[in-house]
Design a protein around this motif. Structure first.
Motif, PDB file in Angstrom:
ATOM      1  N   ARG A 111      53.592 -33.185 -21.871  1.00 27.44           N
ATOM      2  CA  ARG A 111      53.665 -34.631 -22.091  1.00 27.44           C
ATOM      3  C   ARG A 111      54.355 -34.994 -23.395  1.00 27.44           C
ATOM      4  N   ARG A 112      54.423 -34.060 -24.345  1.00 25.71           N
ATOM      5  CA  ARG A 112      55.095 -34.371 -25.602  1.00 25.71           C
ATOM      6  C   ARG A 112      56.579 -34.666 -25.427  1.00 25.71           C
ATOM      7  N   ARG A 113      57.132 -34.257 -24.311  1.00 25.35           N
ATOM      8  CA  ARG A 113      58.559 -34.538 -24.093  1.00 25.35           C
ATOM      9  C   ARG A 113      58.821 -36.023 -23.921  1.00 25.35           C
ATOM     10  N   TYR A 114      57.755 -36.812 -23.654  1.00 25.68           N
ATOM     11  CA  TYR A 114      57.894 -38.257 -23.530  1.00 25.68           C
ATOM     12  C   TYR A 114      57.661 -38.975 -24.851  1.00 25.68           C
ATOM     13  N   GLY A 115      57.389 -38.222 -25.916  1.00 26.44           N
ATOM     14  CA  GLY A 115      57.169 -38.825 -27.222  1.00 26.44           C
ATOM     15  C   GLY A 115      55.744 -38.637 -27.707  1.00 26.44           C
ATOM     16  N   ILE A 116      55.476 -39.181 -28.899  1.00 24.83           N
ATOM     17  CA  ILE A 116      54.163 -39.079 -29.522  1.00 24.83           C
ATOM     18  C   ILE A 116      53.821 -40.425 -30.161  1.00 24.83           C
ATOM     19  N   ASN A 117      52.558 -40.782 -30.094  1.00 27.86           N
ATOM     20  CA  ASN A 117      52.065 -41.989 -30.762  1.00 27.86           C
ATOM     21  C   ASN A 117      51.431 -41.575 -32.089  1.00 27.86           C
ATOM     22  N   PHE A 118      52.060 -41.973 -33.196  1.00 24.97           N
ATOM     23  CA  PHE A 118      51.573 -41.640 -34.536  1.00 24.97           C
ATOM     24  C   PHE A 118      50.736 -42.755 -35.153  1.00 24.97           C
ATOM     25  N   ALA A 119      50.531 -43.853 -34.423  1.00 28.89           N
ATOM     26  CA  ALA A 119      49.853 -45.029 -34.983  1.00 28.89           C
ATOM     27  C   ALA A 119      48.353 -44.796 -35.128  1.00 28.89           C
ATOM     28  N   THR A 156      53.763 -41.298 -44.154  1.00 32.07           N
ATOM     29  CA  THR A 156      53.131 -40.075 -43.654  1.00 32.07           C
ATOM     30  C   THR A 156      53.318 -39.928 -42.158  1.00 32.07           C
ATOM     31  N   GLN A 157      53.248 -41.029 -41.425  1.00 31.84           N
ATOM     32  CA  GLN A 157      53.465 -40.965 -39.980  1.00 31.84           C
ATOM     33  C   GLN A 157      54.873 -40.459 -39.663  1.00 31.84           C
ATOM     34  N   ILE A 158      55.858 -40.885 -40.444  1.00 27.38           N
ATOM     35  CA  ILE A 158      57.222 -40.384 -40.245  1.00 27.38           C
ATOM     36  C   ILE A 158      57.299 -38.911 -40.641  1.00 27.38           C
ATOM     37  N   ASP A 159      56.519 -38.522 -41.653  1.00 26.24           N
ATOM     38  CA  ASP A 159      56.427 -37.099 -42.003  1.00 26.24           C
ATOM     39  C   ASP A 159      55.987 -36.281 -40.790  1.00 26.24           C
ATOM     40  N   PHE A 160      55.022 -36.813 -40.048  1.00 27.19           N
ATOM     41  CA  PHE A 160      54.528 -36.108 -38.853  1.00 27.19           C
ATOM     42  C   PHE A 160      55.662 -35.875 -37.855  1.00 27.19           C
ATOM     43  N   LEU A 161      56.481 -36.926 -37.636  1.00 29.06           N
ATOM     44  CA  LEU A 161      57.616 -36.769 -36.728  1.00 29.06           C
ATOM     45  C   LEU A 161      58.588 -35.722 -37.256  1.00 29.06           C
ATOM     46  N   GLU A 162      58.868 -35.771 -38.550  1.00 21.00           N
ATOM     47  CA  GLU A 162      59.809 -34.819 -39.131  1.00 21.00           C
ATOM     48  C   GLU A 162      59.304 -33.383 -38.984  1.00 21.00           C
ATOM     49  N   GLU A 163      57.994 -33.193 -39.101  1.00 24.57           N
ATOM     50  CA  GLU A 163      57.424 -31.861 -38.890  1.00 24.57           C
ATOM     51  C   GLU A 163      57.643 -31.389 -37.462  1.00 24.57           C
ATOM     52  N   MET A 185      63.304 -43.977 -28.438  1.00 23.12           N
ATOM     53  CA  MET A 185      63.021 -45.267 -29.055  1.00 23.12           C
ATOM     54  C   MET A 185      61.805 -45.132 -29.955  1.00 23.12           C
ATOM     55  N   ALA A 186      61.842 -45.827 -31.070  1.00 19.62           N
ATOM     56  CA  ALA A 186      60.678 -45.944 -31.948  1.00 19.62           C
ATOM     57  C   ALA A 186      60.137 -47.363 -31.851  1.00 19.62           C
ATOM     58  N   LEU A 187      58.821 -47.486 -31.688  1.00 22.87           N
ATOM     59  CA  LEU A 187      58.135 -48.771 -31.705  1.00 22.87           C
ATOM     60  C   LEU A 187      57.270 -48.806 -32.961  1.00 22.87           C
ATOM     61  N   ILE A 226      59.398 -51.269 -45.537  1.00 19.36           N
ATOM     62  CA  ILE A 226      59.717 -51.140 -44.117  1.00 19.36           C
ATOM     63  C   ILE A 226      61.195 -50.801 -43.939  1.00 19.36           C
ATOM     64  N   GLU A 227      62.044 -51.450 -44.731  1.00 17.92           N
ATOM     65  CA  GLU A 227      63.478 -51.159 -44.660  1.00 17.92           C
ATOM     66  C   GLU A 227      63.761 -49.699 -45.019  1.00 17.92           C
ATOM     67  N   VAL A 228      63.077 -49.191 -46.037  1.00 22.47           N
ATOM     68  CA  VAL A 228      63.224 -47.778 -46.419  1.00 22.47           C
ATOM     69  C   VAL A 228      62.811 -46.876 -45.253  1.00 22.47           C
ATOM     70  N   ASP A 229      61.705 -47.219 -44.617  1.00 21.67           N
ATOM     71  CA  ASP A 229      61.221 -46.421 -43.490  1.00 21.67           C
ATOM     72  C   ASP A 229      62.184 -46.468 -42.309  1.00 21.67           C
ATOM     73  N   LEU A 230      62.753 -47.634 -42.049  1.00 22.16           N
ATOM     74  CA  LEU A 230      63.715 -47.755 -40.961  1.00 22.16           C
ATOM     75  C   LEU A 230      64.956 -46.905 -41.227  1.00 22.16           C
ATOM     76  N   GLN A 231      65.426 -46.932 -42.453  1.00 24.08           N
ATOM     77  CA  GLN A 231      66.587 -46.120 -42.804  1.00 24.08           C
ATOM     78  C   GLN A 231      66.296 -44.640 -42.613  1.00 24.08           C
ATOM     79  N   ARG A 232      65.082 -44.247 -42.894  1.00 24.17           N
ATOM     80  CA  ARG A 232      64.709 -42.847 -42.716  1.00 24.17           C
ATOM     81  C   ARG A 232      64.697 -42.463 -41.234  1.00 24.17           C
TER      82      ARG A 232
END
Length: 344
Positions: A101-109, A127-134, A150-152, A185-191
């Protein structure tokens, strides 16, 4: 089995995902969804025992029992996932058990979190973006897969609550803090763009002065317009920041703001033609019946210290902070054209 099949068909039709639409748009839509944010998007990350979302009567509309969603049923994550034609992404804390199921994405919220630190030890947006980067470094997702993702994002409401209640913030200083939140938020979006996510949708704030925890002192009779104005200011700055990002000639990603302010405000003032049976009141469906109690609370003997309205489908708010599934349905319908444009 038959009931589940017909429910799936109903949701596809409700969200404009009939067979013809699927055939024409499938190749344009992302194959996976990554979710970042707070309780509006959390589908089970928050730990049991830490939040009411794991207690009855949460989840009474869907899936019929508490499942970690801060509502009587589905939240915005579920509606966006259904539109994309993918399962609602697995909560991050359950990823090891998710298998394919991870192939459909992950919810970090995580419910209660924010752009900045809010409640320890909840992971903030960075930190949530850190999780994705890991996950990317571990090889779970490759660059091509990220481009077709897509990111929500649903954030910031808890930042303002934390600022006012726990960090000695003042109403007078709130506007300055709003600017710092949107800047981050802008910094996070750029990342996320640098990581290669192809499409990003950011949920704007609703009318913060109309949520039940803000209107209970007036017996749910009126909104606190000052906080609504601050929420509108946040949304204006967010639009401006995202317009600047989208205007960059070499932007590899496309970003959109999913507005919910006007729709939610219209619902509580009973002006929305899309109400579909929602009565439009500031009073929540699930409400505490004892001093200091709230939805889901019980006494030492397990007796409920709350009461629930007869039909959550007629209520705007489920509890003191969160919309009902019916309201999320209407909110999603209101920004569905923006979502379609994001993939055009």
């Amino acid at each position: 089995m038959a009931a589940r099949f017909f429910l799936s068909i109903f949701l596809m039709l409700l969200l404009g995902r009939g067979t013809e639409g699927l055939r024409h748009r499938r190749h344009h839509l992302p194959k996976r969804l990554f979710v970042f944010g707070d309780s509006y998007a959390d589908t089970g990350n928050i730990w049991k025992g830490l939040a009411s979302c794991w207690k009855s009567p949460y989840g009474s509309t869907f899936p019929g029992k508490p499942a970690g969603r801060f509502s009587d049923g589905r939240v915005i994550t579920d509606f966006v996932a259904t539109y994309l034609g993918v399962p609602s992404p697995v909560p991050y804390r359950l990823r090891r058990l998710a298998g394919d199921r991870r192939r459909y994405g992950i919810n970090f919220a995580y419910g209660g979190t924010g752009v900045f630190d809010t409640i320890y030890p909840l992971p903030n947006m960075t930190t949530q973006i850190d999780f994705l980067e890991e996950e990317i470094k571990a090889g779970t997702y490759r660059p091509r897969q990220l481009r077709s993702s897509m990111a929500l994002i649903s954030l910031a409401g808890d930042d303002y609550v934390s600022y006012l209640n726990f960090h000695n913030g003042t109403v007078a200083g709130l506007r300055s803090f709003v600017r710092s939140v949107v800047d981050q938020i802008e910094v996070d979006l750029q990342r996320l763009i640098r990581l290669g996510v192809g499409r990003i949708g950011v949920l704007g704030l609703g009318p913060a002065g109309c949520v039940p925890i803000m209107t209970q002192n007036t017996s749910y009779s009126s909104c606190m317009e000052a906080f609504n104005q601050d929420a509108a200011y946040h949304n204006a700055l967010l639009h401006k920041a995202i317009n600047v990002i989208n205007a960059h000639p070499s932007r590899p990603s496309r970003i959109a703001v999913f507005d919910m302010f006007d729709t939610l405000q219209a619902l509580v003032h009973r002006h929305n033609k899309l109400r579909q049976g929602i009565e439009g009141t500031l009073r929540p469906c699930c409400i505490g019946t004892a001093a200091g109690s709230s939805c889901g609370d019980t006494d030492g003997n397990g007796k409920p210290l709350y009461k629930v309205c007869d039909d959550p489908g007629k209520a705007v708010f489920w509890d003191g902070n969160h919309p009902t599934q019916a309201t999320w349905t209407t909110i999603f319908q209101s920004f569905r054209p923006t979502l379609q444009h994001l993939f055009s």
